[in-house]
Write a protein that holds these residues in place. Structure first.
Motif, PDB file in Angstrom:
ATOM      1  N   VAL A  18      -6.112 -10.627 -13.996  1.00 25.43           N
ATOM      2  CA  VAL A  18      -5.912 -10.385 -12.571  1.00 25.43           C
ATOM      3  C   VAL A  18      -4.637 -11.117 -12.140  1.00 25.43           C
ATOM      4  CG1 VAL A  18      -6.901 -10.602 -10.270  1.00 25.43           C
ATOM      5  CG2 VAL A  18      -8.406 -10.218 -12.246  1.00 25.43           C
ATOM      6  N   TYR A  19      -3.703 -10.370 -11.541  1.00 21.39           N
ATOM      7  CA  TYR A  19      -2.400 -10.934 -11.187  1.00 21.39           C
ATOM      8  C   TYR A  19      -2.084 -10.645  -9.721  1.00 21.39           C
ATOM      9  CZ  TYR A  19      -2.199 -11.345 -16.192  1.00 21.39           C
ATOM     10  OH  TYR A  19      -2.513 -11.671 -17.495  1.00 21.39           O
ATOM     11  N   ARG A  20      -1.219 -11.505  -9.167  1.00 18.55           N
ATOM     12  CA  ARG A  20      -0.938 -11.466  -7.733  1.00 18.55           C
ATOM     13  C   ARG A  20       0.573 -11.488  -7.531  1.00 18.55           C
ATOM     14  NH1 ARG A  20      -4.878 -14.226  -9.808  1.00 18.55           N
ATOM     15  NH2 ARG A  20      -6.968 -14.141  -8.908  1.00 18.55           N
ATOM     16  N   PHE A  21       1.131 -10.345  -7.134  1.00 16.21           N
ATOM     17  CA  PHE A  21       2.581 -10.241  -6.986  1.00 16.21           C
ATOM     18  C   PHE A  21       2.926  -9.155  -5.981  1.00 16.21           C
ATOM     19  CE2 PHE A  21       6.660  -8.301  -8.374  1.00 16.21           C
ATOM     20  CZ  PHE A  21       7.482  -9.392  -8.095  1.00 16.21           C
ATOM     21  N   LEU A  22       3.771  -9.506  -5.022  1.00 25.15           N
ATOM     22  CA  LEU A  22       4.354  -8.533  -4.107  1.00 25.15           C
ATOM     23  C   LEU A  22       5.794  -8.285  -4.546  1.00 25.15           C
ATOM     24  CD1 LEU A  22       3.114  -9.773  -0.609  1.00 25.15           C
ATOM     25  CD2 LEU A  22       2.565  -7.585  -1.689  1.00 25.15           C
ATOM     26  N   PRO A  23       6.162  -7.059  -4.853  1.00 25.06           N
ATOM     27  CA  PRO A  23       7.514  -6.794  -5.360  1.00 25.06           C
ATOM     28  C   PRO A  23       8.551  -6.775  -4.239  1.00 25.06           C
ATOM     29  CG  PRO A  23       6.267  -4.765  -5.258  1.00 25.06           C
ATOM     30  CD  PRO A  23       5.327  -5.851  -4.850  1.00 25.06           C
ATOM     31  N   PHE A  24       8.652  -7.899  -3.542  1.00 21.38           N
ATOM     32  CA  PHE A  24       9.572  -8.045  -2.423  1.00 21.38           C
ATOM     33  C   PHE A  24      10.539  -9.197  -2.715  1.00 21.38           C
ATOM     34  CE2 PHE A  24       5.695  -7.044   0.485  1.00 21.38           C
ATOM     35  CZ  PHE A  24       5.668  -5.728   0.030  1.00 21.38           C
ATOM     36  N   ASP A  25      11.815  -9.005  -2.442  1.00 29.81           N
ATOM     37  CA  ASP A  25      12.778 -10.112  -2.475  1.00 29.81           C
ATOM     38  C   ASP A  25      12.872 -10.656  -1.054  1.00 29.81           C
ATOM     39  OD1 ASP A  25      13.845  -7.558  -1.904  1.00 29.81           O
ATOM     40  OD2 ASP A  25      15.888  -8.270  -2.175  1.00 29.81           O
TER      41      ASP A  25
ATOM     42  N   LEU B 228       0.837  -1.205   0.000  1.00 32.40           N
ATOM     43  CA  LEU B 228       0.000   0.000   0.000  1.00 32.40           C
ATOM     44  C   LEU B 228       0.871   1.255   0.000  1.00 32.40           C
ATOM     45  CD1 LEU B 228      -3.218   0.511   2.083  1.00 32.40           C
ATOM     46  CD2 LEU B 228      -1.501   2.303   2.009  1.00 32.40           C
ATOM     47  N   GLY B 229       1.867   1.283   0.894  1.00 37.05           N
ATOM     48  CA  GLY B 229       2.753   2.440   0.948  1.00 37.05           C
ATOM     49  C   GLY B 229       3.543   2.618  -0.331  1.00 37.05           C
ATOM     50  N   ALA B 230       4.033   1.509  -0.908  1.00 36.56           N
ATOM     51  CA  ALA B 230       4.830   1.601  -2.136  1.00 36.56           C
ATOM     52  C   ALA B 230       4.002   2.114  -3.304  1.00 36.56           C
ATOM     53  CB  ALA B 230       5.427   0.230  -2.461  1.00 36.56           C
ATOM     54  N   ILE B 231       2.753   1.680  -3.396  1.00 35.21           N
ATOM     55  CA  ILE B 231       1.867   2.181  -4.457  1.00 35.21           C
ATOM     56  C   ILE B 231       1.694   3.689  -4.323  1.00 35.21           C
ATOM     57  CG2 ILE B 231      -0.525   2.206  -5.267  1.00 35.21           C
ATOM     58  CD1 ILE B 231      -0.603  -0.814  -4.580  1.00 35.21           C
ATOM     59  N   LEU B 232       1.403   4.150  -3.119  1.00 36.07           N
ATOM     60  CA  LEU B 232       1.164   5.580  -2.924  1.00 36.07           C
ATOM     61  C   LEU B 232       2.440   6.395  -3.123  1.00 36.07           C
ATOM     62  CD1 LEU B 232      -1.295   5.408   0.104  1.00 36.07           C
ATOM     63  CD2 LEU B 232      -1.813   6.202  -2.219  1.00 36.07           C
ATOM     64  N   GLU B 233       3.581   5.872  -2.708  1.00 41.41           N
ATOM     65  CA  GLU B 233       4.853   6.562  -2.958  1.00 41.41           C
ATOM     66  C   GLU B 233       5.077   6.716  -4.461  1.00 41.41           C
ATOM     67  OE1 GLU B 233       6.971   8.016  -1.001  1.00 41.41           O
ATOM     68  OE2 GLU B 233       6.356   7.329   0.988  1.00 41.41           O
ATOM     69  N   ALA B 234       4.797   5.660  -5.210  1.00 40.00           N
ATOM     70  CA  ALA B 234       5.008   5.702  -6.661  1.00 40.00           C
ATOM     71  C   ALA B 234       4.080   6.713  -7.325  1.00 40.00           C
ATOM     72  CB  ALA B 234       4.796   4.315  -7.257  1.00 40.00           C
ATOM     73  N   VAL B 235       2.804   6.688  -6.943  1.00 33.72           N
ATOM     74  CA  VAL B 235       1.847   7.622  -7.550  1.00 33.72           C
ATOM     75  C   VAL B 235       2.190   9.056  -7.168  1.00 33.72           C
ATOM     76  CG1 VAL B 235      -0.578   8.307  -7.654  1.00 33.72           C
ATOM     77  CG2 VAL B 235       0.034   5.878  -7.666  1.00 33.72           C
TER      78      VAL B 235
ATOM     79  N   TYR C 231      11.804  -2.567   0.685  1.00 28.23           N
ATOM     80  CA  TYR C 231      10.748  -1.558   0.516  1.00 28.23           C
ATOM     81  C   TYR C 231      11.104  -0.589  -0.600  1.00 28.23           C
ATOM     82  CZ  TYR C 231       7.192   1.911   1.696  1.00 28.23           C
ATOM     83  OH  TYR C 231       6.126   2.782   1.651  1.00 28.23           O
ATOM     84  N   HIS C 232      12.364  -0.180  -0.684  1.00 26.36           N
ATOM     85  CA  HIS C 232      12.785   0.716  -1.764  1.00 26.36           C
ATOM     86  C   HIS C 232      12.587   0.065  -3.128  1.00 26.36           C
ATOM     87  CE1 HIS C 232      15.599   3.293   0.980  1.00 26.36           C
ATOM     88  NE2 HIS C 232      14.327   3.571   1.148  1.00 26.36           N
ATOM     89  N   ARG C 233      12.897  -1.232  -3.248  1.00 26.06           N
ATOM     90  CA  ARG C 233      12.702  -1.911  -4.526  1.00 26.06           C
ATOM     91  C   ARG C 233      11.216  -2.049  -4.864  1.00 26.06           C
ATOM     92  NH1 ARG C 233      17.717  -4.349  -3.172  1.00 26.06           N
ATOM     93  NH2 ARG C 233      16.780  -5.857  -1.745  1.00 26.06           N
ATOM     94  N   ALA C 234      10.374  -2.202  -3.843  1.00 23.27           N
ATOM     95  CA  ALA C 234       8.926  -2.257  -4.097  1.00 23.27           C
ATOM     96  C   ALA C 234       8.434  -0.946  -4.683  1.00 23.27           C
ATOM     97  CB  ALA C 234       8.177  -2.581  -2.800  1.00 23.27           C
ATOM     98  N   ILE C 235       8.920   0.167  -4.158  1.00 23.45           N
ATOM     99  CA  ILE C 235       8.551   1.475  -4.712  1.00 23.45           C
ATOM    100  C   ILE C 235       9.028   1.591  -6.154  1.00 23.45           C
ATOM    101  CG2 ILE C 235       8.861   3.973  -4.501  1.00 23.45           C
ATOM    102  CD1 ILE C 235       9.169   3.531  -1.451  1.00 23.45           C
ATOM    103  N   ALA C 236      10.256   1.138  -6.404  1.00 18.64           N
ATOM    104  CA  ALA C 236      10.795   1.202  -7.765  1.00 18.64           C
ATOM    105  C   ALA C 236       9.950   0.379  -8.731  1.00 18.64           C
ATOM    106  CB  ALA C 236      12.240   0.701  -7.770  1.00 18.64           C
ATOM    107  N   PHE C 237       9.481  -0.785  -8.286  1.00 18.67           N
ATOM    108  CA  PHE C 237       8.618  -1.605  -9.145  1.00 18.67           C
ATOM    109  C   PHE C 237       7.344  -0.852  -9.502  1.00 18.67           C
ATOM    110  CE2 PHE C 237       4.780  -4.210  -9.254  1.00 18.67           C
ATOM    111  CZ  PHE C 237       5.014  -4.998 -10.358  1.00 18.67           C
ATOM    112  N   PHE C 238       6.679  -0.276  -8.514  1.00 17.14           N
ATOM    113  CA  PHE C 238       5.418   0.411  -8.813  1.00 17.14           C
ATOM    114  C   PHE C 238       5.642   1.683  -9.616  1.00 17.14           C
ATOM    115  CE2 PHE C 238       3.615  -2.237  -5.340  1.00 17.14           C
ATOM    116  CZ  PHE C 238       2.571  -2.779  -6.064  1.00 17.14           C
ATOM    117  N   GLU C 239       6.766   2.355  -9.417  1.00 16.91           N
ATOM    118  CA  GLU C 239       7.063   3.513 -10.269  1.00 16.91           C
ATOM    119  C   GLU C 239       7.215   3.074 -11.719  1.00 16.91           C
ATOM    120  OE1 GLU C 239      10.488   5.402  -8.565  1.00 16.91           O
ATOM    121  OE2 GLU C 239       9.278   6.769  -7.353  1.00 16.91           O
ATOM    122  N   ALA C 240       7.899   1.957 -11.938  1.00 16.18           N
ATOM    123  CA  ALA C 240       8.061   1.447 -13.301  1.00 16.18           C
ATOM    124  C   ALA C 240       6.731   1.023 -13.894  1.00 16.18           C
ATOM    125  CB  ALA C 240       9.046   0.277 -13.293  1.00 16.18           C
TER     126      ALA C 240
END
Length: 441
Positions: free
Chosen positions: A399-406, A118-125, A427-436
Motif C-alpha cells: 500500500v503506497y501513498r503518492f500524489l503525482p503533483f509537483d 480522482l480526475g487524473a485517474i479517470l482521464e488516464a483510464v 494536473y497534466h503531469r498527474a494524468i501523465a503519471f497515471f497513464e504511465a
C-alpha cells in the motif's frame, strides 16, 4: 494535452461534496457529481463494472486479460468544509481558471485534496480504453465518499473486496508529492508514503470542586488540567528514526556530496544524532521522528463567573509506526503523572504496516514517476496524515501513498486551507503519471 481535460476537472470541482457532520445539500451534491463522472468519462462507465458502496462510495472493476492479483487506484470524492468563502481570492466552488503560462491554475476547494487525483485517474483510464488497452489483471478504482470524516466508505469497500478474495499486489492513494528543496541545494524528490501514522483523539478530564469565581479554591479543575497540558507540551517523546525515515535520508544523501551527504547515506549508523537534528529543524521534520500530541479543544465552565467542576481537553495524537494506541496512552499517563487527570480514548487506530520500498509495486510506481517527472528522485517516507489507504492493509502488503503533483510550499499549505488551487501543468503531469502507471498494470 488538450484543455478539455481541464474543463472536465473544473466541472467536477463545482460540486460541494462535503462529508462533515451538518453539511447541507450533500445528497444533491453527490448525485450531481456522480452524474458528471458518467457524462465526462463515457468509456469508463461503458466498460468498467460500477458499484455504489456505503451509500456514496464508488467501486469500479476493470477486468484484465488474466487472473493475477489486482491493482487498486484510489482517490476520495469528498472535500473539507469552507469556513469563510469571503476570505478566498476566488469563490471556492466556481473553479475559476486564473493566470497565464506556468502560473495558470484552477482555484477551488478540492483542487488538490483530492479531486485532482480522482480526475487524473479517470482521464488516464479513459485514454487507455480509447486506445484499446486492457490490463493484464483486474484493476479496481476506489473512490471513497467520506475520507475527511473517517473513511467508512473505503472501509466498507475493503470488507467487500476481502469477502471476494481480492488481494491486491499494488494499492496507491493520496500521500507524498514531488517536492523541491527538501534540503538546501537538493533537487526535486518524489516522496512516496510506505506507511502512515496512526491517530487517536484522547480526552483529558479533571473533576474537582467548583463554585463562584469570586471565591476560587486553590487547585481547581482548570489548574490541574493546565498543569497536565504543560507537562505534555514540555516533555515530547524523544526523537528517533524508524526505517522509512532512514530510507528517505539515505535516498537524499545519495544525491548530495560532502560530509552531509555521507552522514545521510549512513543514517542508520548515526540515527540518534540525526533524529535530534531533524527534531530541531522544523515541525514537519520533527513529526517524522516521534508520536505527536496536540491540544485541539478546551472546555470548562459555561459561565464567565463560575469555576467549573469539570474541565477537559482533547488531544489529537499522531502515532509513529512502531508504537500503538495502547503505548501512546501509557506514555501520556506517564508524562502527566497525576491521578486526578483521567485519560479517555475517544477513538483511535494503530499506524499502518510498512510496505516495502522495493519489489514490483514499488518499481511500477517509481518508473511511472520517472516518466512523468524525469528530474525527480524517488524516496520512501512516513505519511503524517491519515488516508483511506490504511484500510487496505487488511488485504494487501503493498500500500503506497503518492500524489503525482509537483507542489510549491504555498500550494501545499492551501490544502484544507484558504485559496486551494492546482496549476494546470501540474494536473497534466498527474494524468501523465497515471497513464504511465496504468500501462504497467
Amino acid at each position: 494535452m488538450s484543455d478539455a481535460a481541464v474543463e472536465r476537472f473544473r466541472d467536477l470541482l463545482r460540486y460541494p461534496t462535503f462529508s462533515h457532520a451538518g453539511a447541507a445539500d450533500v445528497a444533491e451534491a453527490f448525485a450531481g457529481f456522480h452524474a458528471a463522472l458518467e457524462r465526462h468519462f463515457p468509456l469508463v462507465h461503458e466498460t468498467l463494472e460500477r458499484e455504489v458502496v456505503a451509500g456514496r462510495s464508488l467501486l469500479y472493476r476493470w477486468r484484465g486479460t488474466g487472473d493475477g492479483p489486482a491493482a487498486v487506484l484510489m482517490a476520495h470524492q469528498d472535500v473539507v468544509a469552507v469556513d469563510d468563502p469571503d476570505r478566498w481570492s476566488h469563490p471556492p466552488f466556481e473553479a475559476l481558471l486564473v493566470g497565464e503560462g506556468e502560473e495558470r491554475a484552477v482555484w477551488a476547494r478540492g483542487a488538490l485534496d483530492d479531486k485532482a487525483a480522482l480526475g487524473a485517474i479517470l482521464e488516464a483510464v479513459e485514454s487507455r480504453l480509447a486506445a484499446g488497452f486492457t490490463p493484464a489483471a483486474d484493476v479496481y478504482l476506489v473512490f471513497g465518499h467520506d475520507e475527511e470524516a473517517g473513511g467508512t466508505g473505503a472501509e466498507a469497500i475493503v470488507a467487500l473486496l476481502g469477502e471476494r478474495g481480492v488481494r491486491p499486489w499494488l494499492v496507491i492513494d493520496e500521500g507524498g508529492a514531488v517536492m523541491d528543496g527538501l534540503l538546501p541545494g537538493l533537487g526535486p524528490t518524489a516522496v512516496v508514503g510506505v506507511t502512515e501514522k496512526g491517530a487517536m483523539n484522547v480526552e483529558l478530564v479533571v473533576e474537582q470542586s467548583g463554585g463562584h469565581a469570586a471565591i476560587p479554591l486553590p487547585g481547581g479543575s482548570t489548574a490541574v488540567l493546565a498543569r497536565a497540558i504543560l507537562r505534555l507540551e514540555n516533555q515530547p517523546e524523544a526523537p528517533h528514526l524508524i526505517e522509512p525515515t532512514i530510507g528517505l535520508l539515505a535516498a537524499l544523501g545519495a544525491r548530495m556530496g560532502g560530509v552531509r551527504g555521507w552522514l545521510l547515506r549512513h543514517a542508520r549508523t548515526f540515527r540518534g544524532p540525526l533524529a535530534r537534528t531533524l527534531a530541531g529543524s522544523s515541525p514537519q521534520l520533527a513529526a517524522m521522528t516521534r508520536t505527536t500530541r496536540a491540544v485541539t479543544q478546551l472546555r470548562g465552565s459555561s459561565s464567565m463567573n463560575v469555576v467549573p467542576e469539570r474541565a477537559s481537553a482533547t488531544l489529537n495524537v499522531r502515532i509513529l509506526p512502531g508504537a500503538t494506541v495502547a503505548s501512546a496512552v501509557a506514555d501520556i499517563e506517564r508524562v502527566i503523572d497525576d491521578p486526578d487527570v483521567r485519560v479517555r480514548v475517544i477513538e483511535g487506530w494503530d499506524p499502518a504496516p510498512v510496505s516495502p520500498a522495493d519489489g514490483p509495486a514499488w518499481e511500477a510506481i517509481s518508473a511511472s514517476i520517472g516518466d512523468a517527472f524525469p528530474e525527480a528522485a524517488v524516496a520512501p517516507y512516513v505519511m503524517l496524515q491519515a488516508s483511506d489507504s490504511r484500510h487496505f492493509a487488511a488485504i494487501s502488503e503493498h500500500v503506497y501513498r503518492f500524489l503525482p503533483f509537483d507542489l510549491r510550499q504555498e500550494e501545499l499549505q492551501s490544502i484544507h486551507g484558504i485559496d486551494e488551487r492546482i496549476r494546470v501543468s501540474t494536473y497534466h503531469r498527474a494524468i501523465a503519471f497515471f497513464e504511465a502507471l496504468v500501462a504497467r498494470l
